[in-house]
Design a protein around this motif. Structure first.
Motif, PDB file in Angstrom:
ATOM      1  N   SER A  23       0.795  -1.101   0.186  1.00 26.43           N
ATOM      2  CA  SER A  23      -0.123   0.071  -0.129  1.00 26.43           C
ATOM      3  C   SER A  23       0.947   1.308  -0.026  1.00 26.43           C
ATOM      4  O   SER A  23       2.088   1.188   0.543  1.00 26.43           O
ATOM      5  N   ASP A  24       0.406   2.247  -0.470  1.00 24.89           N
ATOM      6  CA  ASP A  24       1.248   3.550  -0.517  1.00 24.89           C
ATOM      7  C   ASP A  24       0.712   4.394   0.610  1.00 24.89           C
ATOM      8  O   ASP A  24       1.145   5.498   0.582  1.00 24.89           O
ATOM      9  N   GLY A  25      -0.172   3.825   1.591  1.00 26.42           N
ATOM     10  CA  GLY A  25      -0.663   4.450   2.528  1.00 26.42           C
ATOM     11  C   GLY A  25      -2.061   5.156   2.407  1.00 26.42           C
ATOM     12  O   GLY A  25      -2.422   5.664   3.614  1.00 26.42           O
ATOM     13  N   THR A  26      -2.634   5.153   1.472  1.00 25.69           N
ATOM     14  CA  THR A  26      -4.096   5.553   1.251  1.00 25.69           C
ATOM     15  C   THR A  26      -5.161   4.380   1.130  1.00 25.69           C
ATOM     16  O   THR A  26      -4.579   3.287   0.796  1.00 25.69           O
ATOM     17  N   ASP A  27      -6.325   4.674   1.510  1.00 17.34           N
ATOM     18  CA  ASP A  27      -7.239   3.943   1.702  1.00 17.34           C
ATOM     19  C   ASP A  27      -7.449   2.893   0.074  1.00 17.34           C
ATOM     20  O   ASP A  27      -7.674   3.491  -0.821  1.00 17.34           O
ATOM     21  N   GLY A  28      -7.151   1.515   0.302  1.00 14.68           N
ATOM     22  CA  GLY A  28      -7.515   0.700  -0.867  1.00 14.68           C
ATOM     23  C   GLY A  28      -6.571   0.804  -2.234  1.00 14.68           C
ATOM     24  O   GLY A  28      -6.640   0.351  -3.118  1.00 14.68           O
ATOM     25  N   GLU A  29      -5.546   1.693  -1.968  1.00 13.67           N
ATOM     26  CA  GLU A  29      -4.563   1.969  -3.260  1.00 13.67           C
ATOM     27  C   GLU A  29      -3.275   1.127  -2.999  1.00 13.67           C
ATOM     28  O   GLU A  29      -2.703   1.002  -1.719  1.00 13.67           O
ATOM     29  N   VAL A  30      -2.752   0.240  -4.005  1.00 18.44           N
ATOM     30  CA  VAL A  30      -1.777  -0.358  -3.863  1.00 18.44           C
ATOM     31  C   VAL A  30      -0.697  -0.161  -5.044  1.00 18.44           C
ATOM     32  O   VAL A  30      -1.363   0.469  -6.133  1.00 18.44           O
ATOM     33  N   ILE A  31       0.479  -0.380  -4.892  1.00 20.81           N
ATOM     34  CA  ILE A  31       1.554  -0.325  -6.008  1.00 20.81           C
ATOM     35  C   ILE A  31       1.442  -1.519  -6.963  1.00 20.81           C
ATOM     36  O   ILE A  31       1.185  -2.603  -6.586  1.00 20.81           O
ATOM     37  N   ALA A  32       1.355  -1.153  -8.200  1.00 24.93           N
ATOM     38  CA  ALA A  32       1.039  -2.447  -9.128  1.00 24.93           C
ATOM     39  C   ALA A  32       1.930  -2.029 -10.585  1.00 24.93           C
ATOM     40  O   ALA A  32       2.129  -0.742 -10.831  1.00 24.93           O
ATOM     41  N   ALA A  33       2.277  -3.254 -11.447  1.00 26.95           N
ATOM     42  CA  ALA A  33       2.750  -2.990 -12.737  1.00 26.95           C
ATOM     43  C   ALA A  33       1.853  -2.117 -13.457  1.00 26.95           C
ATOM     44  O   ALA A  33       0.917  -2.765 -13.636  1.00 26.95           O
ATOM     45  N   THR A  34       2.386  -1.291 -14.199  1.00 22.79           N
ATOM     46  CA  THR A  34       1.556  -0.875 -15.290  1.00 22.79           C
ATOM     47  C   THR A  34       1.896  -1.157 -16.666  1.00 22.79           C
ATOM     48  O   THR A  34       1.175  -1.220 -17.766  1.00 22.79           O
ATOM     49  N   THR A  35       3.022  -1.875 -16.680  1.00 23.34           N
ATOM     50  CA  THR A  35       3.533  -2.872 -18.193  1.00 23.34           C
ATOM     51  C   THR A  35       4.163  -3.923 -18.082  1.00 23.34           C
ATOM     52  O   THR A  35       4.111  -4.471 -16.657  1.00 23.34           O
ATOM     53  N   ASN A  36       3.820  -4.627 -19.077  1.00 25.98           N
ATOM     54  CA  ASN A  36       4.425  -6.317 -19.100  1.00 25.98           C
ATOM     55  C   ASN A  36       5.945  -6.144 -19.336  1.00 25.98           C
ATOM     56  O   ASN A  36       6.655  -5.205 -19.747  1.00 25.98           O
ATOM     57  N   LEU A  37       6.664  -7.127 -18.570  1.00 22.66           N
ATOM     58  CA  LEU A  37       8.213  -7.310 -18.659  1.00 22.66           C
ATOM     59  C   LEU A  37       8.414  -8.093 -19.954  1.00 22.66           C
ATOM     60  O   LEU A  37       7.929  -9.040 -20.114  1.00 22.66           O
ATOM     61  N   ALA A 137       2.514  -5.245  -6.175  1.00 21.28           N
ATOM     62  CA  ALA A 137       3.924  -5.142  -5.568  1.00 21.28           C
ATOM     63  C   ALA A 137       3.649  -6.265  -4.179  1.00 21.28           C
ATOM     64  O   ALA A 137       2.629  -6.299  -3.472  1.00 21.28           O
ATOM     65  N   GLY A 138       4.996  -7.152  -4.145  1.00 19.87           N
ATOM     66  CA  GLY A 138       4.786  -8.039  -2.913  1.00 19.87           C
ATOM     67  C   GLY A 138       4.054  -9.404  -2.846  1.00 19.87           C
ATOM     68  O   GLY A 138       4.093  -9.906  -1.966  1.00 19.87           O
ATOM     69  N   ILE A 139       3.237  -9.585  -4.073  1.00 20.76           N
ATOM     70  CA  ILE A 139       2.497 -10.722  -3.905  1.00 20.76           C
ATOM     71  C   ILE A 139       3.379 -11.611  -4.983  1.00 20.76           C
ATOM     72  O   ILE A 139       3.455 -11.504  -6.300  1.00 20.76           O
ATOM     73  N   SER A 140       3.464 -12.972  -4.675  1.00 19.89           N
ATOM     74  CA  SER A 140       3.799 -13.972  -5.665  1.00 19.89           C
ATOM     75  C   SER A 140       2.650 -14.486  -6.193  1.00 19.89           C
ATOM     76  O   SER A 140       1.619 -14.931  -5.523  1.00 19.89           O
ATOM     77  N   ASP A 165       7.991  -2.990  -5.036  1.00 23.72           N
ATOM     78  CA  ASP A 165       7.320  -1.633  -5.012  1.00 23.72           C
ATOM     79  C   ASP A 165       8.061  -0.580  -5.912  1.00 23.72           C
ATOM     80  O   ASP A 165       7.553   0.376  -6.403  1.00 23.72           O
ATOM     81  N   THR A 166       9.312  -0.914  -6.154  1.00 35.85           N
ATOM     82  CA  THR A 166      10.134  -0.179  -7.120  1.00 35.85           C
ATOM     83  C   THR A 166       9.996  -0.757  -8.540  1.00 35.85           C
ATOM     84  O   THR A 166      10.626  -0.169  -9.458  1.00 35.85           O
ATOM     85  N   GLY A 167       9.362  -1.951  -8.802  1.00 37.01           N
ATOM     86  CA  GLY A 167       9.234  -2.280 -10.061  1.00 37.01           C
ATOM     87  C   GLY A 167      10.221  -3.630 -10.470  1.00 37.01           C
ATOM     88  O   GLY A 167      10.180  -4.109 -11.598  1.00 37.01           O
ATOM     89  N   SER A 168      11.056  -3.970  -9.535  1.00 35.15           N
ATOM     90  CA  SER A 168      11.998  -4.985  -9.953  1.00 35.15           C
ATOM     91  C   SER A 168      11.228  -6.431  -9.758  1.00 35.15           C
ATOM     92  O   SER A 168      10.260  -6.640  -8.955  1.00 35.15           O
ATOM     93  N   VAL A 169      11.454  -7.134 -10.988  1.00 38.23           N
ATOM     94  CA  VAL A 169      10.438  -8.502 -11.112  1.00 38.23           C
ATOM     95  C   VAL A 169      11.284  -9.674 -10.948  1.00 38.23           C
ATOM     96  O   VAL A 169      12.406  -9.804 -11.681  1.00 38.23           O
ATOM     97  N   THR A 170      10.790 -10.599  -9.943  1.00 37.88           N
ATOM     98  CA  THR A 170      11.546 -11.886 -10.031  1.00 37.88           C
ATOM     99  C   THR A 170      10.675 -12.771 -10.586  1.00 37.88           C
ATOM    100  O   THR A 170       9.496 -12.864 -10.225  1.00 37.88           O
ATOM    101  N   VAL A 171      11.358 -13.591 -11.467  1.00 40.52           N
ATOM    102  CA  VAL A 171      10.573 -14.800 -11.861  1.00 40.52           C
ATOM    103  C   VAL A 171      11.008 -16.112 -11.554  1.00 40.52           C
ATOM    104  O   VAL A 171      12.296 -16.480 -11.726  1.00 40.52           O
ATOM    105  N   ASN A 172      10.099 -16.969 -10.878  1.00 34.69           N
ATOM    106  CA  ASN A 172      10.687 -18.359 -10.181  1.00 34.69           C
ATOM    107  C   ASN A 172      11.818 -18.151  -9.531  1.00 34.69           C
ATOM    108  O   ASN A 172      12.804 -18.905  -9.617  1.00 34.69           O
ATOM    109  N   GLY A 173      12.016 -17.109  -8.663  1.00 38.87           N
ATOM    110  CA  GLY A 173      13.226 -16.888  -7.929  1.00 38.87           C
ATOM    111  C   GLY A 173      14.333 -16.177  -8.414  1.00 38.87           C
ATOM    112  O   GLY A 173      15.504 -15.899  -7.893  1.00 38.87           O
ATOM    113  N   THR A 174      14.314 -15.906  -9.644  1.00 37.28           N
ATOM    114  CA  THR A 174      15.540 -15.153 -10.339  1.00 37.28           C
ATOM    115  C   THR A 174      15.046 -13.475 -10.957  1.00 37.28           C
ATOM    116  O   THR A 174      13.972 -13.476 -11.428  1.00 37.28           O
TER     117      THR A 174
END
Length: 191
Positions: A23-37, A137-140, A165-174
């Motif tokens: 969460s960014d601290g506001t009600d119901g809002e979360v950080i999410a990817a806006t693009t595909n990798l 962000a933060g969910i597998s 939350d900064t956009g770094s993506v891990t795929v299957n642990g990498t």
């Protein structure tokens, strides 16, 4: 009765935490990817999809196949092992990069085939797409992934991703790359 209410409340709290993402601290809002990798195939990205079968329904012209063709990387490292199979035959060997360079070690394809034993196949356009758009962000979470070889893309194959939350993506642990993130009210889905 009281224990049931406590267990139900606990289960709801855990479910909310799992679905909520960062969460960014506001009600119901979360950080999410806006693009595909979208990333090129290299030793790191291939390690993230080790043992994931990518199926090309009509084959891959550069591989000399015209029927359903499965490409799978079976090890990680500087020159990961591959297996390629179709109704025409099967081949294994090692992969190097710059392009995707498949060096065939064993093969049941005929001697004149591009995937015959000891042949080398170079495919310049070679990479992956992970459908991360909308993932919190933060969910597998499992998302569709695709492998592109030359001018064709594979059918979708699920992989597990986690995004910071900064956009770094891990795929299957990498860790394989970064995506653009934004604030949303969604719960992620990547479909």
């Amino acid at each position: 009765m009281k224990l049931t209410k406590i267990l139900t409340a606990s289960a709801m709290a855990v479910s909310g935490a799992l679905l909520g993402g960062c969460s960014d601290g506001t009600d119901g809002e979360v950080i999410a990817a806006t693009t595909n990798l979208v990333v090129p195939a290299n030793a790191t990205t291939v390690a993230s999809v080790k043992d994931v079968p990518y199926v090309f329904a009509s084959g891959v012209a550069e591989l000399g196949t015209a029927t359903a063709t499965t490409v799978k990387f079976t090890s990680a490292g500087a020159a990961p092992a591959f297996s390629i199979s179709s109704s025409e035959g099967a081949a294994t060997g090692a992969t190097t990069f710059g392009s995707c360079i498949f060096t065939v070690v064993t093969s049941t394809y005929p001697a004149i085939h591009p995937l015959a034993q000891f042949k080398i196949v170079r495919i310049a356009n070679c990479g992956f797409q992970f459908n991360t758009a909308g993932v919190n962000a933060g969910i597998s979470i499992p998302v569709p992934s695709f492998f592109g070889l030359g001018s064709v893309n594979s059918a979708s194959a699920p992989v597990s991703v986690v995004m910071t939350d900064t956009g770094s993506v891990t795929v299957n642990g990498t860790v394989v790359g970064n995506v653009t993130v934004g604030v949303t009210g969604g719960t992620g889905g990547g479909g």
